[in-house]
Design an enzyme around this catalytic site. Structure first.
Site: not given
Ligand code: SAH
Length: 289
Positions: A136
């Site tokens: 993000s």
């Molecule tokens: N917080 C992260 C940004 C994440 S982008 C950072 O600081 O880099 C969103 C993330 O959520 C992705 O890596 C995606 O694979 C994950 N995601 C999507 N659905 C999910 C689920 N059901 N459980 C856990 N992670 C999930």
């Protein structure tokens, strides 16, 4: 689901001593309790202006558990880039939350972005991290952290570890960070990043975060960094009375609303909408990928 705890790892400076010393250190560590392992200094070593970048660990006992160590890794590298990023958060966005700004100044974002994106690590933009996912933009990380209003005694759960950056920012506020990632190679990469830089108290699980982390519930705070269409009931159930959840909610691949959910002490829920956002969708284990 398996989970991984970075607690109890060899410290990175031992790793850097190289292959020669590693077997001896492993033998020693096998017979050592954590308290026996020598600790690096708490303050940064003196660095001459032209010296190469230095990394160090700030270590304090975990509040209420003096036998465990809360590590907050630091780097002398790209401090000016971080300072400029923080100025944007404060002066352009008007984010006036000194502990959050300090955390954003302290955590080296460039450790968490892929090498190909390293130059862009401190611009206020989301960046690709592979597997169709993104880290993000710094403002969103800072604003969501501000909304969580964390306390060092509280457990916080993050859904969507991604690069690990948001979890590292949370680790500035509490040594009780639990984070779940559904895409295994991303989760494994985040674990390697944490290990390389000495994050020892972060707990990582690879699995479907929709279900939360029941064995560790309840959580004082929950942050969801991918967007479900509705607030997952298991996460509401795992929020402590008096706790906060910050979560983007809405349809896939379009605009969602960033919602703060308060669980009152009587268990009732209050929901406040903060702003429109755009997050990658929350994937379910059964979804085709
Ligand atoms: N917080 C992260 C940004 C994440 S982008 C950072 O600081 O880099 C969103 C993330 O959520 C992705 O890596 C995606 O694979 C994950 N995601 C999507 N659905 C999910 C689920 N059901 N459980 C856990 N992670 C999930």
């Amino acid at each position: 689901m398996k989970s991984y705890t970075t607690h109890n790892m060899l410290r990175p400076w031992t790793g850097r001593l190289g292959a020669l010393l590693l077997p001896a250190l492993l033998l020693l560590a096998a017979g050592c309790r954590e308290n026996d392992v020598p600790k690096p200094a708490e303050s940064p070593p003196a660095v001459a202006a032209e010296s190469p970048p230095t990394e160090w660990l700030i270590e304090t006992p975990v509040p209420g558990d003096p036998n465990r160590v809360w590590t907050r890794p630091r780097s002398s590298e790209r401090q000016d880039d971080r300072r400029r990023m923080v100025e944007v958060l404060r002066d352009v966005y008007g984010l006036n939350d000194p502990p959050v700004l300090r955390a954003m100044q302290s955590v080296p974002r460039h450790w968490f972005v892929p090498e190909t994106q390293a130059r862009a690590a401190y611009i206020d933009s989301p960046l690709p991290i592979g597997f169709g996912q993104t880290i993000s933009q710094p403002y969103i990380v800072a604003y969501m952290t501000h909304l969580l209003d964390l306390d060092p005694s509280e457990k916080v759960l993050e859904i969507g570890t991604g690069s690990g950056y948001q979890a590292a920012v949370l680790n500035e506020f509490t040594p009780h960070v639990f984070t779940i990632e559904i895409v295994r190679p991303l989760g494994e990469r985040a674990i390697r990043t944490f290990r390389r830089h000495g994050y020892e108290t972060l707990h990582v699980r690879i699995g479907d975060g929709y279900q939360g982390w029941p064995e560790e519930a309840p959580f004082g705070a929950i942050i969801v960094t991918c967007a479900p269409e509705d607030i997952p009931q298991p996460l509401l159930d795992q929020l402590k009375p008096g706790g906060r959840m910050v979560i983007p909610v809405g349809p896939r691949n379009t605009v969602q609303e960033l919602v703060v959910v308060h669980k009152n002490v009587d268990g009732t829920i209050r929901r406040e909408s903060r702003m429109p956002v755009r997050f990658v969708p929350l994937i379910r284990e059964k979804d085709p990928r």
